[in-house]
Design a protein around this motif. Sequence first.
Motif, PDB file in Angstrom:
ATOM      1  N   ASP A  31       0.314 -27.219  35.527  1.00  0.00           N
ATOM      2  CA  ASP A  31       0.355 -28.608  35.994  1.00  0.00           C
ATOM      3  C   ASP A  31      -1.061 -29.074  36.288  1.00  0.00           C
ATOM      4  O   ASP A  31      -1.940 -28.275  36.609  1.00  0.00           O
ATOM      5  CB  ASP A  31       1.225 -28.751  37.250  1.00  0.00           C
ATOM      6  N   GLN A  33      -1.914 -30.886  38.773  1.00  0.00           N
ATOM      7  CA  GLN A  33      -2.168 -30.936  40.219  1.00  0.00           C
ATOM      8  C   GLN A  33      -2.284 -29.520  40.780  1.00  0.00           C
ATOM      9  O   GLN A  33      -1.301 -28.772  40.773  1.00  0.00           O
ATOM     10  CB  GLN A  33      -0.999 -31.612  40.947  1.00  0.00           C
ATOM     11  N   PRO A  34      -3.460 -29.169  41.324  1.00  0.00           N
ATOM     12  CA  PRO A  34      -3.638 -27.813  41.858  1.00  0.00           C
ATOM     13  C   PRO A  34      -2.641 -27.470  42.961  1.00  0.00           C
ATOM     14  O   PRO A  34      -2.184 -26.322  43.042  1.00  0.00           O
ATOM     15  CB  PRO A  34      -5.071 -27.838  42.425  1.00  0.00           C
ATOM     16  N   GLU A  35      -2.247 -28.464  43.780  1.00  0.00           N
ATOM     17  CA  GLU A  35      -1.306 -28.155  44.884  1.00  0.00           C
ATOM     18  C   GLU A  35       0.050 -27.717  44.347  1.00  0.00           C
ATOM     19  O   GLU A  35       0.711 -26.846  44.934  1.00  0.00           O
ATOM     20  CB  GLU A  35      -1.055 -29.382  45.789  1.00  0.00           C
ATOM     21  N   VAL A  36       0.461 -28.337  43.227  1.00  0.00           N
ATOM     22  CA  VAL A  36       1.757 -27.977  42.628  1.00  0.00           C
ATOM     23  C   VAL A  36       1.685 -26.546  42.086  1.00  0.00           C
ATOM     24  O   VAL A  36       2.589 -25.732  42.304  1.00  0.00           O
ATOM     25  CB  VAL A  36       2.133 -28.991  41.512  1.00  0.00           C
ATOM     26  N   GLU A  38      -0.317 -24.180  43.084  1.00  0.00           N
ATOM     27  CA  GLU A  38      -0.381 -23.249  44.229  1.00  0.00           C
ATOM     28  C   GLU A  38       0.990 -23.049  44.857  1.00  0.00           C
ATOM     29  O   GLU A  38       1.365 -21.933  45.222  1.00  0.00           O
ATOM     30  CB  GLU A  38      -1.331 -23.797  45.296  1.00  0.00           C
ATOM     31  N   ASP A  39       1.741 -24.136  44.993  1.00  0.00           N
ATOM     32  CA  ASP A  39       3.058 -24.028  45.620  1.00  0.00           C
ATOM     33  C   ASP A  39       3.985 -23.122  44.792  1.00  0.00           C
ATOM     34  O   ASP A  39       4.690 -22.270  45.347  1.00  0.00           O
ATOM     35  CB  ASP A  39       3.662 -25.432  45.768  1.00  0.00           C
ATOM     36  N   ASN A  42       2.226 -19.410  44.851  1.00  0.00           N
ATOM     37  CA  ASN A  42       2.197 -18.693  46.144  1.00  0.00           C
ATOM     38  C   ASN A  42       3.553 -18.672  46.849  1.00  0.00           C
ATOM     39  O   ASN A  42       3.892 -17.707  47.517  1.00  0.00           O
ATOM     40  CB  ASN A  42       1.179 -19.338  47.101  1.00  0.00           C
ATOM     41  N   ASN A  43       4.300 -19.772  46.728  1.00  0.00           N
ATOM     42  CA  ASN A  43       5.530 -19.895  47.536  1.00  0.00           C
ATOM     43  C   ASN A  43       6.819 -19.876  46.714  1.00  0.00           C
ATOM     44  O   ASN A  43       7.911 -20.007  47.271  1.00  0.00           O
ATOM     45  CB  ASN A  43       5.489 -21.199  48.353  1.00  0.00           C
ATOM     46  N   ASN A  46       8.611 -25.715  44.334  1.00  0.00           N
ATOM     47  CA  ASN A  46       7.847 -26.916  43.963  1.00  0.00           C
ATOM     48  C   ASN A  46       8.360 -28.042  44.845  1.00  0.00           C
ATOM     49  O   ASN A  46       9.192 -28.842  44.447  1.00  0.00           O
ATOM     50  CB  ASN A  46       8.042 -27.219  42.472  1.00  0.00           C
ATOM     51  N   ALA A  48       7.024 -30.640  46.020  1.00  0.00           N
ATOM     52  CA  ALA A  48       6.674 -32.027  45.695  1.00  0.00           C
ATOM     53  C   ALA A  48       7.625 -32.614  44.658  1.00  0.00           C
ATOM     54  O   ALA A  48       7.997 -33.788  44.738  1.00  0.00           O
ATOM     55  CB  ALA A  48       5.237 -32.091  45.182  1.00  0.00           C
TER      56      ALA A  48
END
Length: 332
Positions: A31, A33-36, A38-39, A42-43, A46, A48
């Motif tokens: 993706d 978006q780096p936050e997507v 990472e989510d 790491n977690n 998704n 978002a």
Amino acid sequence: MTKVAVLGAGAWGTAFGQVMADAGNQVCMWDIQPEVVEDIGNNHRNIARLPVVDRLPDGVTATADRAQAVAGAGIVVVAIAAQHAREALEGFRGLLEEDALVVSLMKGIERGSGKRMDQVVCETLDLDQARFAAVSGPNLSKEVATRQPGATVVASPDEATAMTVAQACTTCYFKAFVSTDVVGLEMCGSLKNVTALAVGMSRGAGYGENTAAMIQARGLAELTALGEAAGAQPKTFAGLAGVGDLVATCASPLSRNYTFGFNLGQGRSIEEATRVSKGVAEGVPTTDAVVGLGRQLGVSTPLATAMSHVLKEGLSCRGMIEELFGGPITEE
Ligand SMILES: NC(=O)C1=CN([C@@H]2O[C@H](COP(=O)(O)OP(=O)(O)OC[C@H]3O[C@@H](n4cnc5c(N)ncnc54)[C@H](OP(=O)(O)O)[C@@H]3O)[C@@H](O)[C@H]2O)C=CC1
Ligand SMILES: O=C(CO)COP(=O)(O)O
């Protein structure tokens, strides 16, 4: 085990990634978006784009690196908002494995060029059509993500490609059918979104079943006429990707297109409807593209034309319906 790369971890890209992992593939999501990324990485979720899934399968990983995403991938799935597909895919040109199959989940027509997503994908990636497949059907992402029973259609000009992709995305809750009618699938998926905007709008304005059925039936006639003129097979329109998807999208508040139209029908502005939309409402930019395609192919597109007056000139729901049905009496 096949490695599958999914480009675009939006609602449908993520839900389809889960389907492919459930079917036994190793899935790598990419993706912008780096936050997507990472989510997911790491977690295992998704939040978002697909908060309905608490934990994605272990077989789903993520990367922000384009080359890493597609390295070794036998199947590359493209799930990017249609109007941004071309620019996003430019960044992948030359990176795919030579024999990788490319699958589009997108439902839209490119504004300006009037091109379908199969054309955009093959052109941008310099891909032989035999390695391309489109996936389309009644597939509201939240329902698929919660593993409710459903089905889809995989179309490729190459029967073996369609079958390989269908096998790779079939699970105990998600069934794929195959077809060679790529044009039909693309036209159904894109044009039903315009109809869903109009049906949503009529619902938002408080109209009931008769109005919804009338718009839906005329929308089906319009997409069939345009699709056939573009070279689609008529039977596709009566199937899962045609009537099936039209029914699901025009009846569900889970549809972004239906909801966008509903908000307009309630009196919200385009800006407000866009702001509250959870994800892309492809019908909005596709409406103009459909009007343009109709002109190119010599097919009249009264529904898309009326909806373009709504989107560009702020025509009311009543005005849209009057424009749609105010003409002379014709044969159905
Ligand atoms: N949701 C559904 O139920 C279904 C959707 N579809 C179709 O699938 C496609 C994707 O839908 P969906 O995932 O739901 O939509 P979303 O709005 O949830 O996601 C869109 C995706 O496109 C990405 N994107 C947008 N612009 C760019 C860009 N310039 N470069 C790279 N990536 C970009 C977004 O990235 P980000 O937001 O992270 O920036 C996001 O990953 C659409 O064509 C839709 O019609 C088909 C069947 C079902
Ligand atoms: O295509 C879909 C269902 O098949 C999803 O519709 P929306 O893009 O309107 O949410």
